[in-house]
Design a protein around this motif. Sequence first.
Motif, PDB file in Angstrom:
ATOM      1  N   LYS A 105       1.004   6.366  -7.031  1.00  0.00           N
ATOM      2  CA  LYS A 105      -0.203   7.151  -7.313  1.00  0.00           C
ATOM      3  C   LYS A 105       0.099   8.650  -7.184  1.00  0.00           C
ATOM      4  N   GLN A 106       0.848   9.035  -6.140  1.00  0.00           N
ATOM      5  CA  GLN A 106       1.188  10.439  -5.946  1.00  0.00           C
ATOM      6  C   GLN A 106       2.093  10.946  -7.064  1.00  0.00           C
ATOM      7  N   SER A 135       0.818  -1.219   0.000  1.00  0.00           N
ATOM      8  CA  SER A 135       0.000   0.000   0.000  1.00  0.00           C
ATOM      9  C   SER A 135       0.851   1.266   0.000  1.00  0.00           C
ATOM     10  N   THR A 136       2.009   1.251   0.654  1.00  0.00           N
ATOM     11  CA  THR A 136       2.890   2.423   0.675  1.00  0.00           C
ATOM     12  C   THR A 136       3.484   2.674  -0.702  1.00  0.00           C
ATOM     13  N   ALA A 167       0.745   3.941  -2.994  1.00  0.00           N
ATOM     14  CA  ALA A 167       0.415   5.336  -2.695  1.00  0.00           C
ATOM     15  C   ALA A 167       1.479   6.264  -3.266  1.00  0.00           C
TER      16      ALA A 167
END
Length: 101
Positions: free
Chosen positions: A21-22, A14-15, A18
Motif C-alpha cells: 500500500k505504501q 498485514s505487514t 501495508a
Amino acid sequence: MREIAKRVSLRLDSTEYAHLKQLSIDTGLKMEPVIRRLIVGAELRPRPPDELAELLRQLSGMAVNINQIAKVANASGFVRMEDIAHIKMVQGMLWQAVKEL
C-alpha cells in the motif's frame, strides 16, 4: 497490447499489505501495476511532488524573462540593475522551494 492470460491470487499478511500500500501511495500507481513492475524488476520511482509542476512553470517563465533581458542587452549594450536584482530574487525563491521538496 498484450493479452493477460493468467490470473494470480495472492494473500499478504498485514505487514506485506501495508508495504505494498505504501509503495502504491509513494509511486502514485495502483497496487496491481506496482506488483507487475516489481515482478519484472523495474525500478519504482516516487511520484513527483504536486508542487513540481508549479516550480517548472515558474522556471520556464524565468527562462523567458532572462532571454528577453539578454535580447535587450545584446541590442542596447547594457542591462538594467533592477532586472538583474529581480532575476536573483526569483532564483533564490525557486531554489528555496526546490530545497523544501
